[in-house]
Design an enzyme around this catalytic site. Sequence first.
Site, PDB file in Angstrom:
ATOM      1  N   ARG A 147       0.815  -1.221   0.000  1.00 38.59           N
ATOM      2  CA  ARG A 147       0.000   0.000   0.000  1.00 38.59           C
ATOM      3  C   ARG A 147       0.850   1.275   0.000  1.00 38.59           C
ATOM      4  O   ARG A 147       0.386   2.323  -0.471  1.00 38.59           O
ATOM      5  CB  ARG A 147      -0.966  -0.017   1.186  1.00 38.59           C
ATOM      6  CG  ARG A 147      -2.152  -0.937   0.926  1.00 38.59           C
ATOM      7  CD  ARG A 147      -3.123  -0.979   2.078  1.00 38.59           C
ATOM      8  NE  ARG A 147      -4.363  -1.631   1.682  1.00 38.59           N
ATOM      9  CZ  ARG A 147      -5.358  -1.892   2.527  1.00 38.59           C
ATOM     10  NH1 ARG A 147      -5.254  -1.556   3.802  1.00 38.59           N
ATOM     11  NH2 ARG A 147      -6.462  -2.477   2.095  1.00 38.59           N
ATOM     12  N   LYS A 154     -18.583 -17.903   3.141  1.00 37.94           N
ATOM     13  CA  LYS A 154     -19.996 -17.677   3.436  1.00 37.94           C
ATOM     14  C   LYS A 154     -20.775 -16.977   2.339  1.00 37.94           C
ATOM     15  O   LYS A 154     -20.363 -15.928   1.845  1.00 37.94           O
ATOM     16  CB  LYS A 154     -20.101 -16.830   4.707  1.00 37.94           C
ATOM     17  CG  LYS A 154     -19.686 -17.590   5.951  1.00 37.94           C
ATOM     18  CD  LYS A 154     -19.853 -16.698   7.140  1.00 37.94           C
ATOM     19  CE  LYS A 154     -19.716 -17.500   8.428  1.00 37.94           C
ATOM     20  NZ  LYS A 154     -19.807 -16.598   9.580  1.00 37.94           N
ATOM     21  N   GLY A 207      -9.144  -9.296   0.325  1.00 35.62           N
ATOM     22  CA  GLY A 207      -8.026  -9.746   1.168  1.00 35.62           C
ATOM     23  C   GLY A 207      -7.478 -11.122   0.861  1.00 35.62           C
ATOM     24  O   GLY A 207      -6.342 -11.270   0.391  1.00 35.62           O
ATOM     25  N   GLY A 210     -12.688  -4.542   1.622  1.00 42.11           N
ATOM     26  CA  GLY A 210     -14.094  -4.138   1.706  1.00 42.11           C
ATOM     27  C   GLY A 210     -14.534  -3.217   0.580  1.00 42.11           C
ATOM     28  O   GLY A 210     -15.637  -3.357   0.050  1.00 42.11           O
TER      29      GLY A 210
END
Length: 396
Positions: A36, A197, A354, A377
């Site tokens: 980053r 999930k 991620g 996200g």
Amino acid sequence: MGLRRIENADVKNRRVLVRVDFNVPMMDGVVTDATRLMAAMPTISYLKSAGAKVILLAHFGRPEGQRVAEASLMPVVAPLAEMLAAPVQFAEDCIGPVAEAAAGALKPGGVLLLENTRFHAGEEKNDPEFAAALAKLGEIYVNDAFSASHREHGSTAGVAAYLPAYAGLALQRELDHLSQALKYPRRPVIAIVGGAKVSTKIDLLENLVNKVDKLFVGGAMANTFLAAQGHDVGKSLYEADCADTARAILEAARNHGCEMTLPADLVCAREFAANPDSVTVPADAIPADMMALDCGPATVDALADTIDTCRTLIWNGPLGAFETPPFNTSTVEVAKYAGKRARENNLIAVAGGGDTVAALNQAGAAGDFTFISTAGGAFLEWMEGKTLPGVEAVTD
Ligand code: 3PG
Ligand code: MG
């Protein structure tokens, strides 16, 4: 999309407040992955050579408005200065007299990093007073933190109300690539979605079936779909309460003409451990005392054939329990294959989120992908079709 691009701003001799994402992996006060920091280099270098005074704004961790020593951005200064081959000043607060004095002392081409914006509760609350205090430090605002742009915070959104606001080079690059994969892609487009999930990816799947030509679902979330179709998934991880949702997504895919597929075969074991005894079975024949932990070779072959028919791939989430070998096999194989197609210019391959980046790195395929998002996200929310406050702040 009317992104206000930084190249159109007159930055010479101006104090430019740049929101970057320096929420980097750190251990004992040492940055362990500088991806980053690297991502912010183009904008910082551009501004430096254009004679701007560069003031960097960033958050680290989730200190929730408290000044916590472990959440200081100080450890970022040295690696950043090394990358820039130039000194980087540091101010121990991001607003108020300390920050104002440091910002005021900057010379054209100088770089100043401000302490963690989340040391102030006003940051996450997007308090207008906090945003105004940030704005006082600069004359122009630049958002270059795509990966924090799903947050409606003082430094990602609020501050833009007080200053001319522009998109930095990394943020532009990110949006250009994501748009190329989902907004105006070369078709056919295939999406590969994995992970544990369904419940965390409902919005994502609902948006994708509407946008892509083919959708493959792998990982433990595939078990939820198999169970919803009436198959016995044995001891596999799955979400019984998502059966209706899973059926609705399958139905939506049919209605939109999106060819949605699930694993054809699965690698199953009695226990979730490294290298246990395992069997490969058709997806509708998971043994009652076993759990599915990876997609099998027939699935990998089928997916490779499908990738051959597509010109764009968008990937989020691993296809099996990739942290635990050999259940990384299908993820690694498919990643390598997609990487090869991309390297040969037969495929635009974009990935993000991620775990996805870690999986592609493990496969050694990251370098072959057309683009890998640094966002978690924010990548997901963009893929869900949501408006990101930090992007909106720099869009006309
Ligand atoms: C990230 O690391 O994903 C971004 O920097 C956002 O951090 P957050 O999830 O703590 O808001
Ligand atoms: Mg996060």
